[in-house]
Design a protein around this motif. Sequence first.
Motif, PDB file in Angstrom:
ATOM      1  N   ILE A  92     -20.810  19.188  22.877  1.00 52.01           N
ATOM      2  CA  ILE A  92     -19.559  19.946  22.757  1.00 52.01           C
ATOM      3  C   ILE A  92     -18.842  19.999  24.107  1.00 52.01           C
ATOM      4  O   ILE A  92     -17.628  19.782  24.191  1.00 52.01           O
ATOM      5  N   ASN A  93     -19.585  20.246  25.173  1.00 49.99           N
ATOM      6  CA  ASN A  93     -18.989  20.268  26.507  1.00 49.99           C
ATOM      7  C   ASN A  93     -18.438  18.897  26.899  1.00 49.99           C
ATOM      8  O   ASN A  93     -17.406  18.803  27.577  1.00 49.99           O
ATOM      9  N   CYS A  94     -19.110  17.842  26.472  1.00 46.81           N
ATOM     10  CA  CYS A  94     -18.637  16.479  26.719  1.00 46.81           C
ATOM     11  C   CYS A  94     -17.290  16.241  26.037  1.00 46.81           C
ATOM     12  O   CYS A  94     -16.364  15.676  26.634  1.00 46.81           O
ATOM     13  N   VAL A  95     -17.172  16.691  24.792  1.00 47.40           N
ATOM     14  CA  VAL A  95     -15.918  16.539  24.046  1.00 47.40           C
ATOM     15  C   VAL A  95     -14.809  17.351  24.711  1.00 47.40           C
ATOM     16  O   VAL A  95     -13.678  16.874  24.878  1.00 47.40           O
ATOM     17  N   LEU A 109      -9.776  20.691  14.550  1.00 49.14           N
ATOM     18  CA  LEU A 109     -11.185  21.070  14.706  1.00 49.14           C
ATOM     19  C   LEU A 109     -11.771  21.486  13.363  1.00 49.14           C
ATOM     20  O   LEU A 109     -11.417  22.513  12.805  1.00 49.14           O
ATOM     21  N   ASP A 110     -12.660  20.635  12.862  1.00 50.01           N
ATOM     22  CA  ASP A 110     -13.459  20.971  11.682  1.00 50.01           C
ATOM     23  C   ASP A 110     -14.766  21.536  12.220  1.00 50.01           C
ATOM     24  O   ASP A 110     -15.648  20.781  12.623  1.00 50.01           O
ATOM     25  N   PRO A 111     -14.907  22.854  12.266  1.00 39.52           N
ATOM     26  CA  PRO A 111     -16.063  23.468  12.947  1.00 39.52           C
ATOM     27  C   PRO A 111     -17.309  23.398  12.087  1.00 39.52           C
ATOM     28  O   PRO A 111     -17.647  24.341  11.373  1.00 39.52           O
ATOM     29  N   VAL A 112     -17.998  22.277  12.145  1.00 42.39           N
ATOM     30  CA  VAL A 112     -19.152  22.070  11.262  1.00 42.39           C
ATOM     31  C   VAL A 112     -20.304  22.949  11.756  1.00 42.39           C
ATOM     32  O   VAL A 112     -21.167  22.516  12.514  1.00 42.39           O
ATOM     33  N   MET A 120     -26.873  27.699   8.128  1.00 44.75           N
ATOM     34  CA  MET A 120     -26.463  27.412   9.498  1.00 44.75           C
ATOM     35  C   MET A 120     -26.848  25.984   9.882  1.00 44.75           C
ATOM     36  O   MET A 120     -27.976  25.553   9.651  1.00 44.75           O
ATOM     37  N   LEU A 121     -25.904  25.244  10.475  1.00 48.10           N
ATOM     38  CA  LEU A 121     -26.139  23.866  10.885  1.00 48.10           C
ATOM     39  C   LEU A 121     -26.339  23.729  12.391  1.00 48.10           C
ATOM     40  O   LEU A 121     -26.968  22.784  12.849  1.00 48.10           O
ATOM     41  N   LEU A 122     -25.784  24.649  13.169  1.00 51.64           N
ATOM     42  CA  LEU A 122     -25.889  24.606  14.618  1.00 51.64           C
ATOM     43  C   LEU A 122     -26.818  25.695  15.140  1.00 51.64           C
ATOM     44  O   LEU A 122     -26.877  26.785  14.560  1.00 51.64           O
ATOM     45  N   GLU A 123     -27.502  25.406  16.230  1.00 47.70           N
ATOM     46  CA  GLU A 123     -28.245  26.459  16.915  1.00 47.70           C
ATOM     47  C   GLU A 123     -27.248  27.418  17.541  1.00 47.70           C
ATOM     48  O   GLU A 123     -26.110  27.062  17.841  1.00 47.70           O
ATOM     49  N   GLU A 124     -27.674  28.656  17.763  1.00 49.63           N
ATOM     50  CA  GLU A 124     -26.759  29.692  18.248  1.00 49.63           C
ATOM     51  C   GLU A 124     -26.118  29.322  19.590  1.00 49.63           C
ATOM     52  O   GLU A 124     -24.949  29.632  19.825  1.00 49.63           O
ATOM     53  N   SER A 125     -26.860  28.643  20.466  1.00 46.56           N
ATOM     54  CA  SER A 125     -26.294  28.282  21.768  1.00 46.56           C
ATOM     55  C   SER A 125     -25.143  27.291  21.608  1.00 46.56           C
ATOM     56  O   SER A 125     -24.104  27.401  22.273  1.00 46.56           O
ATOM     57  N   TYR A 127     -23.366  26.910  18.847  1.00 44.87           N
ATOM     58  CA  TYR A 127     -22.301  27.652  18.170  1.00 44.87           C
ATOM     59  C   TYR A 127     -21.473  28.439  19.178  1.00 44.87           C
ATOM     60  O   TYR A 127     -20.231  28.434  19.141  1.00 44.87           O
ATOM     61  N   ALA A 128     -22.140  29.095  20.116  1.00 47.65           N
ATOM     62  CA  ALA A 128     -21.433  29.894  21.120  1.00 47.65           C
ATOM     63  C   ALA A 128     -20.539  29.016  21.986  1.00 47.65           C
ATOM     64  O   ALA A 128     -19.406  29.409  22.334  1.00 47.65           O
ATOM     65  N   THR A 129     -21.013  27.815  22.325  1.00 49.15           N
ATOM     66  CA  THR A 129     -20.212  26.887  23.123  1.00 49.15           C
ATOM     67  C   THR A 129     -18.986  26.430  22.345  1.00 49.15           C
ATOM     68  O   THR A 129     -17.874  26.360  22.885  1.00 49.15           O
ATOM     69  N   LEU A 130     -19.181  26.088  21.088  1.00 46.06           N
ATOM     70  CA  LEU A 130     -18.055  25.663  20.253  1.00 46.06           C
ATOM     71  C   LEU A 130     -17.015  26.778  20.148  1.00 46.06           C
ATOM     72  O   LEU A 130     -15.808  26.537  20.289  1.00 46.06           O
ATOM     73  N   ARG A 131     -17.493  27.991  19.938  1.00 44.16           N
ATOM     74  CA  ARG A 131     -16.588  29.136  19.742  1.00 44.16           C
ATOM     75  C   ARG A 131     -15.793  29.448  21.007  1.00 44.16           C
ATOM     76  O   ARG A 131     -14.592  29.743  20.940  1.00 44.16           O
ATOM     77  N   SER A 132     -16.430  29.360  22.158  1.00 45.27           N
ATOM     78  CA  SER A 132     -15.773  29.772  23.395  1.00 45.27           C
ATOM     79  C   SER A 132     -15.028  28.643  24.096  1.00 45.27           C
ATOM     80  O   SER A 132     -14.005  28.883  24.747  1.00 45.27           O
ATOM     81  N   GLN A 133     -15.514  27.394  23.964  1.00 35.87           N
ATOM     82  CA  GLN A 133     -14.943  26.296  24.734  1.00 35.87           C
ATOM     83  C   GLN A 133     -14.049  25.362  23.919  1.00 35.87           C
ATOM     84  O   GLN A 133     -13.017  24.893  24.415  1.00 35.87           O
ATOM     85  N   LEU A 134     -14.438  25.055  22.686  1.00 38.02           N
ATOM     86  CA  LEU A 134     -13.689  24.064  21.899  1.00 38.02           C
ATOM     87  C   LEU A 134     -12.634  24.697  21.005  1.00 38.02           C
ATOM     88  O   LEU A 134     -11.515  24.174  20.893  1.00 38.02           O
ATOM     89  N   LEU A 135     -12.976  25.809  20.376  1.00 38.46           N
ATOM     90  CA  LEU A 135     -12.026  26.452  19.456  1.00 38.46           C
ATOM     91  C   LEU A 135     -10.668  26.753  20.107  1.00 38.46           C
ATOM     92  O   LEU A 135      -9.625  26.528  19.471  1.00 38.46           O
ATOM     93  N   PRO A 136     -10.619  27.240  21.348  1.00 32.84           N
ATOM     94  CA  PRO A 136      -9.312  27.535  21.952  1.00 32.84           C
ATOM     95  C   PRO A 136      -8.428  26.306  22.163  1.00 32.84           C
ATOM     96  O   PRO A 136      -7.225  26.457  22.429  1.00 32.84           O
ATOM     97  N   LEU A 137      -8.988  25.103  22.051  1.00 33.06           N
ATOM     98  CA  LEU A 137      -8.206  23.880  22.209  1.00 33.06           C
ATOM     99  C   LEU A 137      -7.608  23.391  20.894  1.00 33.06           C
ATOM    100  O   LEU A 137      -6.792  22.456  20.884  1.00 33.06           O
TER     101      LEU A 137
END
Length: 271
Positions: A92-95, A109-112, A120-125, A127-137
């Motif tokens: 996620i950080n790479c993207v 963003l299709d938040p799989v 749940m498909l993602l581990e919580e860590s 998920y937290a990265t996606l929510r805080s770093q990718l979603l705002p983009l």
Amino acid sequence: MNKMANEFPQVLTIAGSDSDGSAGMEADLHTFFVRHVYGMAVVTACVAGNSYGIHASHPLPVDFIDQEFKDIADDFKVLACKTGMLADSELINCVVKNYKKYDLGPLVLDPVIMTKHGAMLLEESAYATLRSQLLPLATVLTPNFFEAEKLAEMTIKNDADMETAAHKLQKMGAKNVMIKGQHHDQNQTEVRDFALLESGKSFWLSAPYVNTEHVNGTGDSLSACITAEIGKGNSIESAIKTAKKFVNAAIANEIAVGHKFGPINHWAYQD
């Protein structure tokens, strides 16, 4: 230099490759093709599976993914891009890094995060990265019902709750939000989605519920269709409405592929 280079609309999917062609990168490319845009892919993982299930997966190295981004940005004019399932925080950080580095157009963003049944498909860590770093983009965020509950940190019981959740997701940074309604109850008669635009305009979309096991890649194809329409220069509102019609037709008109959980029919919707 060829003055005609890159005049044809080009879009990008950032996703895993599914060997059976029903979901992931393959579903995105099917969608891009039938919606008349040229599709490219940054492949993040390879998945071995068929209509019975997924049996193995292999993530690609981050330095290889970085190179994919660079090569596409060096040669092509990407007018819109989308993400699929991103397995962990490193990916996620790479993207996020590459999306900020290169001009890849609006991001769908299709938040799989969770299945349409709530698993749940993602581990919580991650998920937290996606929510805080990718979603705002995200230019457009397309969570399913359970993903919307998870991201908005609330229970959705009715239409008013769905609208509240969309506003919460918008406040988190997503410019436009389309929450896909529940479609796991075989007794329901329709599927209702809610869209909230950056302008503040909102609307509901409704389609008959189709009881079928041929729904693999539905979310991928919906977000890919939105991406394709944006790449062609259409408005976000128009893109969302077209995507709803596209996926509804693809589900309602089955094709006989696979023994169990089959793909949708990407050729069904013609406009």
